[in-house]
Design a protein around this motif. Structure first.
Motif, PDB file in Angstrom:
ATOM      1  N   VAL A 165       9.686   6.119   1.089  1.00 51.90           N
ATOM      2  CA  VAL A 165      10.595   4.275   2.138  1.00 51.90           C
ATOM      3  C   VAL A 165       9.973   3.741   1.594  1.00 51.90           C
ATOM      4  O   VAL A 165      10.496   2.037   1.494  1.00 51.90           O
ATOM      5  CB  VAL A 165      10.720   4.724   4.210  1.00 51.90           C
ATOM      6  N   ARG A 166       8.466   4.099   1.738  1.00 50.37           N
ATOM      7  CA  ARG A 166       8.055   2.519   1.463  1.00 50.37           C
ATOM      8  C   ARG A 166       8.186   1.949   0.293  1.00 50.37           C
ATOM      9  O   ARG A 166       8.018   0.500  -0.173  1.00 50.37           O
ATOM     10  CB  ARG A 166       6.242   2.886   1.859  1.00 50.37           C
ATOM     11  N   VAL A 167       8.165   2.641  -0.725  1.00 53.44           N
ATOM     12  CA  VAL A 167       8.439   2.278  -2.412  1.00 53.44           C
ATOM     13  C   VAL A 167      10.125   1.724  -2.444  1.00 53.44           C
ATOM     14  O   VAL A 167      10.360   0.544  -2.886  1.00 53.44           O
ATOM     15  CB  VAL A 167       7.877   3.137  -3.616  1.00 53.44           C
ATOM     16  N   ARG A 168      10.459   1.734  -1.477  1.00 55.23           N
ATOM     17  CA  ARG A 168      11.266   1.664  -1.760  1.00 55.23           C
ATOM     18  C   ARG A 168      12.119  -0.099  -0.929  1.00 55.23           C
ATOM     19  O   ARG A 168      13.357  -0.372  -1.167  1.00 55.23           O
ATOM     20  CB  ARG A 168      12.477   2.655  -0.843  1.00 55.23           C
ATOM     21  N   ASN A 169      11.058  -0.110   0.117  1.00 54.35           N
ATOM     22  CA  ASN A 169      10.717  -1.634   0.457  1.00 54.35           C
ATOM     23  C   ASN A 169       9.985  -2.641  -0.515  1.00 54.35           C
ATOM     24  O   ASN A 169       9.889  -3.769   0.286  1.00 54.35           O
ATOM     25  CB  ASN A 169      10.697  -0.880   2.240  1.00 54.35           C
ATOM     26  N   GLY A 170      10.017  -2.239  -1.712  1.00 55.78           N
ATOM     27  CA  GLY A 170       9.690  -2.962  -2.410  1.00 55.78           C
ATOM     28  C   GLY A 170       7.400  -2.948  -2.234  1.00 55.78           C
ATOM     29  O   GLY A 170       7.480  -3.727  -3.070  1.00 55.78           O
ATOM     30  N   GLN A 171       7.153  -2.077  -1.221  1.00 53.71           N
ATOM     31  CA  GLN A 171       5.706  -1.892  -1.487  1.00 53.71           C
ATOM     32  C   GLN A 171       4.684  -1.025  -2.798  1.00 53.71           C
ATOM     33  O   GLN A 171       5.734  -0.010  -3.238  1.00 53.71           O
ATOM     34  CB  GLN A 171       4.792  -0.574  -0.136  1.00 53.71           C
ATOM     35  N   VAL A 172       4.200  -1.388  -3.339  1.00 51.70           N
ATOM     36  CA  VAL A 172       3.236  -1.203  -4.265  1.00 51.70           C
ATOM     37  C   VAL A 172       1.812   0.843  -4.235  1.00 51.70           C
ATOM     38  O   VAL A 172       1.258  -0.351  -3.025  1.00 51.70           O
ATOM     39  CB  VAL A 172       2.450  -1.799  -4.787  1.00 51.70           C
ATOM     40  N   ILE A 173       2.160   2.082  -3.658  1.00 53.37           N
ATOM     41  CA  ILE A 173       1.898   3.340  -2.791  1.00 53.37           C
ATOM     42  C   ILE A 173       0.010   2.461  -3.894  1.00 53.37           C
ATOM     43  O   ILE A 173       0.608   2.544  -5.395  1.00 53.37           O
ATOM     44  CB  ILE A 173       2.692   3.970  -3.288  1.00 53.37           C
ATOM     45  N   THR A 174      -0.832   2.801  -3.469  1.00 51.60           N
ATOM     46  CA  THR A 174      -2.157   3.011  -3.592  1.00 51.60           C
ATOM     47  C   THR A 174      -2.867   4.774  -3.696  1.00 51.60           C
ATOM     48  O   THR A 174      -1.825   4.514  -2.538  1.00 51.60           O
ATOM     49  CB  THR A 174      -3.336   1.993  -3.302  1.00 51.60           C
ATOM     50  N   ILE A 175      -3.455   4.488  -4.107  1.00 46.68           N
ATOM     51  CA  ILE A 175      -3.966   6.167  -2.947  1.00 46.68           C
ATOM     52  C   ILE A 175      -4.197   6.296  -2.110  1.00 46.68           C
ATOM     53  O   ILE A 175      -4.453   7.464  -1.813  1.00 46.68           O
ATOM     54  CB  ILE A 175      -5.405   6.695  -4.441  1.00 46.68           C
ATOM     55  N   GLY A 176      -4.978   5.185  -1.941  1.00 45.87           N
ATOM     56  CA  GLY A 176      -5.250   5.179  -0.582  1.00 45.87           C
ATOM     57  C   GLY A 176      -4.387   4.897   0.875  1.00 45.87           C
ATOM     58  O   GLY A 176      -4.656   5.986   1.908  1.00 45.87           O
ATOM     59  N   ASP A 177      -2.913   4.384   0.027  1.00 45.17           N
ATOM     60  CA  ASP A 177      -1.835   4.477   1.306  1.00 45.17           C
ATOM     61  C   ASP A 177      -1.608   6.097   1.090  1.00 45.17           C
ATOM     62  O   ASP A 177      -1.401   6.891   1.439  1.00 45.17           O
ATOM     63  CB  ASP A 177      -0.886   3.985   0.277  1.00 45.17           C
ATOM     64  N   VAL A 178      -1.612   7.408   0.221  1.00 45.65           N
ATOM     65  CA  VAL A 178      -1.532   8.291  -0.099  1.00 45.65           C
ATOM     66  C   VAL A 178      -2.263   9.298   1.137  1.00 45.65           C
ATOM     67  O   VAL A 178      -2.154   9.705   1.953  1.00 45.65           O
ATOM     68  CB  VAL A 178      -1.331   8.970  -1.298  1.00 45.65           C
ATOM     69  N   GLU A 179      -3.464   8.858   0.847  1.00 43.24           N
ATOM     70  CA  GLU A 179      -4.702   9.402   2.430  1.00 43.24           C
ATOM     71  C   GLU A 179      -4.038   9.200   3.189  1.00 43.24           C
ATOM     72  O   GLU A 179      -4.070   9.539   4.178  1.00 43.24           O
ATOM     73  CB  GLU A 179      -5.720   9.197   0.944  1.00 43.24           C
TER      74      GLU A 179
END
Length: 339
Positions: free
Chosen positions: A78-92
């Motif tokens: 959902v986040r990447v579909r809304n244009g957010q760049v995912i970092t490893i911190g976001d995954v954690e």
């Protein structure tokens, strides 16, 4: 992870199998991470096996852990579909969020992502709370005029405070941001240091600057510093002022004296938000001096419109090694002396 990288992993009999399909192949590089590092972290945290084939991800493991992994991937998508760049911190952070919420309380992600956890949004960046404590912090910032956030390093106390202040400034809720720290190392006597006031205090306020530049375009930050829309000053320079229409942040508050803290807290004026952050376990004051933060946490409990958030080592959101270091010191060190 790619299937050949998992040839050595054995799936137990009776494990659950679930295949996820994502409809936009262009987003999958961001979702899976470089060299599929995001998928590898999800595998590690939940003890599952994940096979990637095109836009399909097959999850294998216990039913509970497969369900959790699905929620993490769906939330990140959902986040990447809304244009957010995912970092490893976001995954954690999303993994922490799913674990905290529990599989029995699944809620669909909001339109902007983040599930049930609160977020802070500026034109440059959107931050989603990564722990229950961070979620409570943002909710308290929404509802209280003055907020104390205490706890160990790496829990997001300062970063979220600056992000929240940047959001208020962008929305026009406040007219300026004021950032302050006690310059304990220089004994609040900065006159002997070279340069103008900003150059003198930069070493002490660098973490606040870093957060500002993350949340706002650099030219906007520089313009704000020049026009005093964004003001940085050591704590001693707050005396005698009334701060109105401002988001006011005092960082490293454990190194304020009792008198300095009282002085600072009574600077708040109309339409202002005041955020005080610090770690009571890292007091650098001379022996015998009372920490203004510790005293305020004791004295101000129960006052309406003042909120308190206490972070723990389990709330550390930097590298997971930071949490282990904090716990090791807490286990081996005597209880901090309340000064």
């Amino acid at each position: 992870m790619k299937q050949d990288k998992h040839a050595e992993k054995q799936v137990k009999d009776g494990d659950a199998h679930l295949t996820l399909t994502y409809d936009n192949n262009r987003l999958l590089g961001n979702l899976f991470g470089q060299f599929d590092q995001n998928i590898a972290l999800i595998e590690q945290k939940f003890g599952i096996v994940a096979h990637i084939s095109g836009n399909h991800v097959n999850l294998q493991g216990t039913q509970a852990n497969v369900d959790k992994a699905k929620r993490v991937l769906d939330e990140l998508y959902v986040r990447v579909r809304n244009g957010q760049v995912i970092t490893i911190g976001d995954v954690e952070g999303t993994i922490r969020q799913v674990i905290d919420q529990g599989v029995l309380f699944e809620a669909p992600p909001t339109a902007k992502g983040g599930g049930e956890f609160r977020q802070i949004s500026t034109r440059r960046k959107t931050l989603v709370a990564r722990t229950k404590a961070q979620d409570s912090y943002i909710r308290t910032l929404d509802s209280k005029t003055m907020v104390f956030a205490s706890g160990p390093a790496g829990t997001g106390k300062t970063y979220l405070a600056v992000a929240y202040a940047a959001m208020l400034l962008e929305r026009g809720t406040v007219e300026r941001i004021i950032l302050s720290r006690p310059a304990v190392e220089a004994g609040e006597r900065l006159g002997f240091l070279p340069g103008d006031m900003r150059e003198k205090v930069d070493p002490y306020l660098r973490p606040l600057y870093d957060a500002l530049y993350d949340m706002m375009p650099p030219d906007r930050v520089e313009r704000g510093l020049q026009t005093q829309t964004i003001e940085v000053a050591p704590l001693a320079f707050m005396r005698g002022r009334t701060l109105t229409n401002a988001a006011i942040i005092l960082d490293e508050a454990q190194n304020t004296t009792a008198m300095q803290m009282k002085m600072f807290l009574t600077r708040i004026g109309e339409n202002s938000k005041m955020i005080i952050t610090g770690d009571p376990s890292q007091i650098d004051l001379p022996s015998g001096q009372v920490s203004g933060l510790v005293q305020a946490l004791n004295y101000l409990q129960g006052i309406e419109d003042i909120g308190f958030i206490a972070f723990k080592d389990t709330d550390v959101v930097r590298h997971e090694l930071v949490a282990k270091i904090v716990r090791a010191y807490d286990a081996k060190s005597p209880a901090p002396v309340v000064r």
